[in-house]
Motif scaffolding. Sequence first.
Motif, PDB file in Angstrom:
ATOM      1  N   GLY A 282      45.644  37.998  27.747  1.00 52.14           N
ATOM      2  CA  GLY A 282      44.676  37.890  28.844  1.00 52.14           C
ATOM      3  C   GLY A 282      45.136  37.020  30.002  1.00 52.14           C
ATOM      4  O   GLY A 282      44.413  36.883  30.977  1.00 52.14           O
TER       5      GLY A 282
ATOM      6  N   PHE B  14      46.576  34.463  38.708  1.00 49.71           N
ATOM      7  CA  PHE B  14      46.895  35.753  38.090  1.00 49.71           C
ATOM      8  C   PHE B  14      47.676  36.534  39.132  1.00 49.71           C
ATOM      9  O   PHE B  14      47.075  37.061  40.063  1.00 49.71           O
ATOM     10  CB  PHE B  14      45.629  36.535  37.727  1.00 49.71           C
ATOM     11  CG  PHE B  14      44.765  35.857  36.708  1.00 49.71           C
ATOM     12  CD1 PHE B  14      45.099  35.874  35.369  1.00 49.71           C
ATOM     13  CD2 PHE B  14      43.594  35.217  37.097  1.00 49.71           C
ATOM     14  CE1 PHE B  14      44.296  35.259  34.418  1.00 49.71           C
ATOM     15  CE2 PHE B  14      42.780  34.604  36.157  1.00 49.71           C
ATOM     16  CZ  PHE B  14      43.140  34.619  34.825  1.00 49.71           C
ATOM     17  N   THR B  17      46.514  36.367  42.801  1.00 51.44           N
ATOM     18  CA  THR B  17      45.171  35.780  42.883  1.00 51.44           C
ATOM     19  C   THR B  17      45.153  34.348  42.373  1.00 51.44           C
ATOM     20  O   THR B  17      45.567  34.077  41.256  1.00 51.44           O
ATOM     21  CB  THR B  17      44.186  36.595  42.015  1.00 51.44           C
ATOM     22  OG1 THR B  17      44.390  37.973  42.286  1.00 51.44           O
ATOM     23  CG2 THR B  17      42.756  36.210  42.314  1.00 51.44           C
ATOM     24  N   ALA B  19      42.896  32.214  41.000  1.00 54.99           N
ATOM     25  CA  ALA B  19      41.538  32.270  40.449  1.00 54.99           C
ATOM     26  C   ALA B  19      40.899  30.890  40.419  1.00 54.99           C
ATOM     27  O   ALA B  19      39.714  30.735  40.704  1.00 54.99           O
ATOM     28  CB  ALA B  19      41.561  32.871  39.043  1.00 54.99           C
ATOM     29  N   PRO B  38      29.388  33.117  43.261  1.00 53.05           N
ATOM     30  CA  PRO B  38      29.341  34.571  43.406  1.00 53.05           C
ATOM     31  C   PRO B  38      30.386  35.225  42.499  1.00 53.05           C
ATOM     32  O   PRO B  38      31.213  34.538  41.912  1.00 53.05           O
ATOM     33  CB  PRO B  38      29.683  34.795  44.873  1.00 53.05           C
ATOM     34  CG  PRO B  38      30.439  33.584  45.300  1.00 53.05           C
ATOM     35  CD  PRO B  38      29.937  32.458  44.458  1.00 53.05           C
ATOM     36  N   ASN B  39      30.359  36.551  42.419  1.00 54.71           N
ATOM     37  CA  ASN B  39      31.346  37.278  41.626  1.00 54.71           C
ATOM     38  C   ASN B  39      32.754  36.953  42.084  1.00 54.71           C
ATOM     39  O   ASN B  39      33.020  36.897  43.277  1.00 54.71           O
ATOM     40  CB  ASN B  39      31.138  38.785  41.777  1.00 54.71           C
ATOM     41  CG  ASN B  39      30.104  39.285  40.808  1.00 54.71           C
ATOM     42  OD1 ASN B  39      30.004  38.764  39.694  1.00 54.71           O
ATOM     43  ND2 ASN B  39      29.328  40.268  41.218  1.00 54.71           N
ATOM     44  N   GLY B  40      33.634  36.721  41.119  1.00 55.74           N
ATOM     45  CA  GLY B  40      35.031  36.467  41.457  1.00 55.74           C
ATOM     46  C   GLY B  40      35.302  35.032  41.874  1.00 55.74           C
ATOM     47  O   GLY B  40      36.402  34.703  42.295  1.00 55.74           O
ATOM     48  N   ALA B  41      34.302  34.163  41.742  1.00 57.22           N
ATOM     49  CA  ALA B  41      34.466  32.777  42.177  1.00 57.22           C
ATOM     50  C   ALA B  41      35.397  31.990  41.267  1.00 57.22           C
ATOM     51  O   ALA B  41      36.047  31.041  41.695  1.00 57.22           O
ATOM     52  CB  ALA B  41      33.098  32.094  42.231  1.00 57.22           C
ATOM     53  N   GLY B  42      35.448  32.392  40.006  1.00 49.56           N
ATOM     54  CA  GLY B  42      36.290  31.665  39.049  1.00 49.56           C
ATOM     55  C   GLY B  42      35.517  31.073  37.888  1.00 49.56           C
ATOM     56  O   GLY B  42      36.046  30.269  37.132  1.00 49.56           O
ATOM     57  N   LYS B  43      34.273  31.498  37.699  1.00 45.57           N
ATOM     58  CA  LYS B  43      33.443  30.953  36.622  1.00 45.57           C
ATOM     59  C   LYS B  43      34.011  31.319  35.247  1.00 45.57           C
ATOM     60  O   LYS B  43      34.206  30.461  34.386  1.00 45.57           O
ATOM     61  CB  LYS B  43      32.003  31.487  36.729  1.00 45.57           C
ATOM     62  CG  LYS B  43      31.324  31.206  38.047  1.00 45.57           C
ATOM     63  CD  LYS B  43      29.891  31.720  38.074  1.00 45.57           C
ATOM     64  CE  LYS B  43      29.747  33.224  37.959  1.00 45.57           C
ATOM     65  NZ  LYS B  43      30.320  33.972  39.103  1.00 45.57           N
ATOM     66  N   THR B  44      34.270  32.611  35.056  1.00 46.82           N
ATOM     67  CA  THR B  44      34.764  33.057  33.758  1.00 46.82           C
ATOM     68  C   THR B  44      36.131  32.443  33.459  1.00 46.82           C
ATOM     69  O   THR B  44      36.398  32.030  32.338  1.00 46.82           O
ATOM     70  CB  THR B  44      34.841  34.597  33.726  1.00 46.82           C
ATOM     71  OG1 THR B  44      33.517  35.098  33.896  1.00 46.82           O
ATOM     72  CG2 THR B  44      35.398  35.105  32.413  1.00 46.82           C
ATOM     73  N   THR B  45      36.969  32.368  34.472  1.00 45.86           N
ATOM     74  CA  THR B  45      38.288  31.760  34.262  1.00 45.86           C
ATOM     75  C   THR B  45      38.143  30.311  33.814  1.00 45.86           C
ATOM     76  O   THR B  45      38.843  29.857  32.908  1.00 45.86           O
ATOM     77  CB  THR B  45      39.113  31.859  35.559  1.00 45.86           C
ATOM     78  OG1 THR B  45      39.145  33.227  35.977  1.00 45.86           O
ATOM     79  CG2 THR B  45      40.527  31.379  35.341  1.00 45.86           C
ATOM     80  N   GLN B  84      31.222  36.511  28.842  1.00 44.65           N
ATOM     81  CA  GLN B  84      30.438  37.268  29.829  1.00 44.65           C
ATOM     82  C   GLN B  84      29.999  38.626  29.285  1.00 44.65           C
ATOM     83  O   GLN B  84      28.921  39.115  29.600  1.00 44.65           O
ATOM     84  CB  GLN B  84      31.263  37.448  31.106  1.00 44.65           C
ATOM     85  CG  GLN B  84      30.500  38.180  32.186  1.00 44.65           C
ATOM     86  CD  GLN B  84      31.176  38.064  33.538  1.00 44.65           C
ATOM     87  OE1 GLN B  84      32.246  37.487  33.676  1.00 44.65           O
ATOM     88  NE2 GLN B  84      30.549  38.627  34.544  1.00 44.65           N
TER      89      GLN B  84
HETATM   90  N1  LIG Z   1      43.091  38.622  33.669  1.00 45.29           N
HETATM   91  C1  LIG Z   1      43.064  38.654  35.005  1.00 45.29           C
HETATM   92  N2  LIG Z   1      44.044  39.265  35.694  1.00 45.29           N
HETATM   93  C2  LIG Z   1      44.037  39.282  37.039  1.00 45.29           C
HETATM   94  N3  LIG Z   1      43.088  38.743  37.796  1.00 45.29           N
HETATM   95  C3  LIG Z   1      42.081  38.094  37.184  1.00 45.29           C
HETATM   96  C4  LIG Z   1      42.008  38.032  35.758  1.00 45.29           C
HETATM   97  N4  LIG Z   1      40.893  37.345  35.429  1.00 45.29           N
HETATM   98  C5  LIG Z   1      40.303  37.009  36.593  1.00 45.29           C
HETATM   99  N5  LIG Z   1      41.004  37.456  37.646  1.00 45.29           N
HETATM  100  C6  LIG Z   1      40.678  37.225  39.067  1.00 45.29           C
HETATM  101  O1  LIG Z   1      40.399  35.862  39.230  1.00 45.29           O
HETATM  102  C7  LIG Z   1      39.292  35.671  40.090  1.00 45.29           C
HETATM  103  C8  LIG Z   1      38.204  34.897  39.370  1.00 45.29           C
HETATM  104  O2  LIG Z   1      37.646  35.722  38.365  1.00 45.29           O
HETATM  105  P1  LIG Z   1      36.497  35.249  37.388  1.00 45.29           P
HETATM  106  O3  LIG Z   1      36.840  33.912  36.843  1.00 45.29           O
HETATM  107  O4  LIG Z   1      36.290  36.334  36.412  1.00 45.29           O
HETATM  108  O5  LIG Z   1      35.250  35.121  38.351  1.00 45.29           O
HETATM  109  P2  LIG Z   1      33.675  35.059  38.032  1.00 45.29           P
HETATM  110  O6  LIG Z   1      33.507  34.916  36.556  1.00 45.29           O
HETATM  111  O7  LIG Z   1      33.192  33.874  38.783  1.00 45.29           O
HETATM  112  O8  LIG Z   1      33.085  36.319  38.554  1.00 45.29           O
HETATM  113  C9  LIG Z   1      38.864  37.053  40.550  1.00 45.29           C
HETATM  114  O9  LIG Z   1      39.485  37.302  41.783  1.00 45.29           O
HETATM  115  C10 LIG Z   1      39.409  37.954  39.477  1.00 45.29           C
HETATM  116  O10 LIG Z   1      39.693  39.223  39.999  1.00 45.29           O
END
Ligand SMILES: Nc1ncnc2c1ncn2[C@@H]1O[C@H](COP(=O)(O)OP(=O)(O)O)[C@@H](O)[C@H]1O
Lengths: 283, 329
Positions: A282, B14, B17, B19, B38-45, B84
């Motif tokens: 990942g 990534f 990007t 992140a 917002p979406n893509g902010a970096g929360k999940t990362t 998520q």
């Molecule tokens: N495994 C991955 N490979 C490439 N890009 C990633 C990956 N995971 C997240 N991203 C990018 O990193 C940024 C942050 O993503 P993410 O943390 O999922 O945001 P959130 O959870 O806030 O919506 C986004 O631009 C997303 O496209």
Amino acid sequence: MNVSATAPPVPELRPGTAAKSLRDVLVVTRRNVIRTVRIPEVVVLSLVQPIVFVLLFAYIFAGSFSLPGAANPAAYREYMMPGFFVQTLAFATAGNSSVSMANDMQSGMVDRFRSLPMARGALLTGRTLADLVQNVMVMTVMVLCALLVGWRIHHGVLRAAAAFALLLLMGYALSWVGVVIGLSVRAPEAAATSNFLWLFPLTFLSNAFVAPSTLPTVLRWAAEWNPLSATVQATRQLFGNPGLAATGAWPAQHPVLVSLSWSVLIAVVGRTLAVRRYRSAGS
Amino acid sequence: MAGAIHATGLVKTFGETRALDGVDLDVPEGSVLGLLGPNGAGKTTTVRLLATLLRPDAGTAVVAGHDVVRHPDRVRLSIGLSGQFAAVDDRLTGRENLRMIGELYGLRSRAARRRADELLDRFDLTGAADRMSSTYSGGMRRRLDLACALVVRPSVMFLDEPSTGLDPTSRLMLWDIIEDLVSQGTTILLTTQYLEEADRLARDIAVVDHGRIIARGTPRELKAQAGGQRVEAVVSRREQLDAAAALLAGYGIRTPDVDRPRGMVSVPVDGGVRLMTQVIAALDAAGIEITDIGMRRPTLDEVFLALTEVAPRDTSRTAVGAGAANEKE
Ligand SMILES: Nc1ncnc2c1ncn2[C@@H]1O[C@H](COP(=O)(O)OP(=O)(O)O)[C@@H](O)[C@H]1O
Ligand SMILES: [Mg+2]
């Protein structure tokens, strides 16, 4: 009811201990076997496929091909069956492991497992052991079917058991290749397709169905050293099925040793790569 | 132990990007931090880094007293994760899923079985316990996923958009469970897009955008940061709108925002009820008829929009959000 008040605070098996690692592997193996048997048609179809292939090979190919020096179809069937066992196991096991692993990646289960205090690699070993269980089933069905169409064991039970062990070991090793593929692709469909790319050359560029001596030098050399050729050659000898005149190549002279070595090597390298990929999955 | 979660300078890229671009977080033991963005902010990362699923390119993080890079195994013993997207085994039953997780945490079979039964009951899944989870509705899968994260008592819990896909009843159940966990001393990091949820559950909020923390504080502090109290007045006759704006400008601490479609003037002020009475009296004296007047704090939604600079184009939605965004420029 309060969720956390009743929660067991301290795990009874500490991570890092041999007992915990072994248990992790067993828990994952059981989970994978349950996943397989829970959809009965998956199991049934995976067993019907080798049956269909055995019958096709036995009655269509064996009718139109003949073994040099033994011109009856029965001899070709005997000759062909070990190669067929190897090919079927290779496709079954690599298909299972790669597609299931890719599925676990896609569904988020790999993340779930990686966030748990599990033994490193237990998820992967549990995958390959579940494949082994399924390979035993596939093998059994295939052998029964082969016996029905006239294939025979000529050198007794012990040698036959050794042959089956070599086959299952090779299957187990290829399962690790499947795991690496499953962890490397982004969708199960890609895993399924990629298997054709390496398994068709691997099985056809071997002594399974053709004589390496008929091939141009480079291809002949590849076919002689092919891990599957060694396994096919070894099982032919152990079952006492007719083979081709040995080419004099070293692997063909020592097929059991070569097959064993290849299997161990593939399993060890595959496992090392798989664990590395798993740990960084990942990112 | 200094805080249950302590992260400094987390960076994760990534490919092209970026992140995460230097995230610092401190979550004291037993508290809830709401990570908003917002979406893509970096929360999940962020969650994946803290839960040992990803290695940071730079920066350090200590979770439950252990470094996530050096001792991921020790961290994993102390955390529960609900990602998520619900990660439950679709071909296992709910009960089998929970037992498996319990066993992998290191519980013996009997304890894992007992715990599975308790959780099925608590999450209202007993009736479906022996069905394959592929037959579950989205909300049921989500509840099973949460239950999986609670098999042992985690000292730190990560919930990545936990209420996504939950119906209102399940959401209330989730909130209950979170409050219950906090009362037991669990530290929680939850990400959410529902500001109402962050407002209700989190004592502290960090707003993340483009991989950086752009604001942090209590909900109250964040609201104050986006402009504090405002007076809003709606005129009955549109031709008096400009006159009302001119009048209110005299009481505000900044130029009023005029929302023509709604006939509304709003202005940030520095004063309480007394100021309000003065405004009403002045409007009355000037012969400006109003249908509605009020004093309010911006909602977290407005704060959020203002901070992340995605101020609504549709001015009829909220003048406050747009105003706060202007102020920031
Ligand atoms: N495994 C991955 N490979 C490439 N890009 C990633 C990956 N995971 C997240 N991203 C990018 O990193 C940024 C942050 O993503 P993410 O943390 O999922 O945001 P959130 O959870 O806030 O919506 C986004 O631009 C997303 O496209
Ligand atoms: Mg996310």
